[in-house]
Design a protein around this motif. Sequence first.
Motif, PDB file in Angstrom:
ATOM      1  N   ARG A  70      11.435  25.688  53.848  1.00 54.39           N
ATOM      2  CA  ARG A  70      12.825  26.009  54.187  1.00 54.39           C
ATOM      3  C   ARG A  70      13.281  27.043  53.165  1.00 54.39           C
ATOM      4  NH1 ARG A  70      17.145  21.360  55.270  1.00 54.39           N
ATOM      5  NH2 ARG A  70      16.152  21.564  57.330  1.00 54.39           N
ATOM      6  N   ALA A  71      13.498  28.266  53.621  1.00 53.93           N
ATOM      7  CA  ALA A  71      13.781  29.378  52.712  1.00 53.93           C
ATOM      8  C   ALA A  71      15.269  29.728  52.702  1.00 53.93           C
ATOM      9  CB  ALA A  71      12.972  30.602  53.119  1.00 53.93           C
ATOM     10  N   LYS A  72      15.742  30.072  51.538  1.00 45.56           N
ATOM     11  CA  LYS A  72      17.147  30.452  51.372  1.00 45.56           C
ATOM     12  C   LYS A  72      17.444  31.779  52.060  1.00 45.56           C
ATOM     13  CE  LYS A  72      17.317  28.415  46.723  1.00 45.56           C
ATOM     14  NZ  LYS A  72      17.495  28.724  45.278  1.00 45.56           N
ATOM     15  N   LEU A  73      18.639  31.859  52.645  1.00 50.62           N
ATOM     16  CA  LEU A  73      19.136  33.119  53.182  1.00 50.62           C
ATOM     17  C   LEU A  73      20.232  33.654  52.278  1.00 50.62           C
ATOM     18  CD1 LEU A  73      19.467  32.397  57.023  1.00 50.62           C
ATOM     19  CD2 LEU A  73      17.742  33.815  55.900  1.00 50.62           C
ATOM     20  N   SER A  80      19.570  39.289  53.829  1.00 51.50           N
ATOM     21  CA  SER A  80      18.283  38.856  54.372  1.00 51.50           C
ATOM     22  C   SER A  80      18.021  39.435  55.762  1.00 51.50           C
ATOM     23  CB  SER A  80      18.227  37.331  54.470  1.00 51.50           C
ATOM     24  OG  SER A  80      18.238  36.729  53.200  1.00 51.50           O
ATOM     25  N   LYS A  81      16.771  39.790  55.991  1.00 47.48           N
ATOM     26  CA  LYS A  81      16.261  40.156  57.306  1.00 47.48           C
ATOM     27  C   LYS A  81      15.039  39.291  57.586  1.00 47.48           C
ATOM     28  CE  LYS A  81      19.127  43.664  57.889  1.00 47.48           C
ATOM     29  NZ  LYS A  81      20.179  43.648  58.949  1.00 47.48           N
ATOM     30  N   THR A  95      22.593  29.620  56.011  1.00 47.91           N
ATOM     31  CA  THR A  95      22.266  29.463  54.587  1.00 47.91           C
ATOM     32  C   THR A  95      20.764  29.299  54.354  1.00 47.91           C
ATOM     33  OG1 THR A  95      22.630  27.083  54.737  1.00 47.91           O
ATOM     34  CG2 THR A  95      24.513  28.443  54.045  1.00 47.91           C
ATOM     35  N   TYR A  96      20.023  28.924  55.401  1.00 49.31           N
ATOM     36  CA  TYR A  96      18.575  28.767  55.249  1.00 49.31           C
ATOM     37  C   TYR A  96      17.887  28.982  56.590  1.00 49.31           C
ATOM     38  CZ  TYR A  96      19.128  24.042  57.239  1.00 49.31           C
ATOM     39  OH  TYR A  96      19.419  22.973  58.051  1.00 49.31           O
TER      40      TYR A  96
END
Length: 270
Positions: A169-172, A176-177, A237-238
């Motif tokens: 689960r990656a942070k945005l 971010s693209k 957000t993610y």
Amino acid sequence: ASPLLLLLLDFKSSSSILPCNSKSKMRFLQTLLLLQQLIVAFSDDITIGDSILEATIQTSTCNESFGTLSSLQRVDERTDVALSQTRVWIATVVDQDGMSRITSADTSQCNASKLSSNELILRWSNVHENLDVFLHISIDNGFLSYDLAFKVHPGGVLSVWDYSLTPVRAKLVPSSKVFDNVGFGVVRTPGNFSNQYPQATLQFMGLIGNPSTVYVATHDANANSKSFQMNVDENSTYVDFQISATLPDAGVPIQSWKNISYPIVLSVLS
């Protein structure tokens, strides 16, 4: 994870591979007992890594987050790109009662063993009748690899129909693209998608501008069919990356072990 490694970690399977010599048997059993004792629940989460990449896996509590990443970062940047999540894997199994959905949150019997500074193995016991699930996680040359395997207990008759794994689960952040794996690849604003490979031509997807780039892929030289999914939360957000597939031999009873034939791979690119 290699079947031999998993077999060594399963003491109950040792009788089928014992050496013939009695002294060798004793040494072999002592080694297996030692390995079995290493499969213990850690009081702290486990961190593995190499000179490029470092990851922390949640192992301190056997709950729905067991086996998920709580941290992922390049050693030279120390910018954490991962957020805590739930349910690292989901699978469908088939037995005499039909199909059942199982997940990494379905058992209270979880164990972890750190095999080296860049490698660990996780085990969910009795997640379904007669079934244990193993996840081998390693980091090599800046790439984190997941290898998923299923172990049927003696006397059990079942098969694995499909699986789904959420590696991170990656942070945005506002800039971010995402990299969508259709065509020659499309860079666009974060949003949900689900693409079927090989109709979608690439076996990787990613997040750009975190400020690092997160790379999520399958390293599958046999080009098996699989789905690449990206799910963004409602507040942006993610993003959850997910890879899933129906197995080529879905429905065929497992003979002791069933390994997913390719690793799911993560990296953080600068």
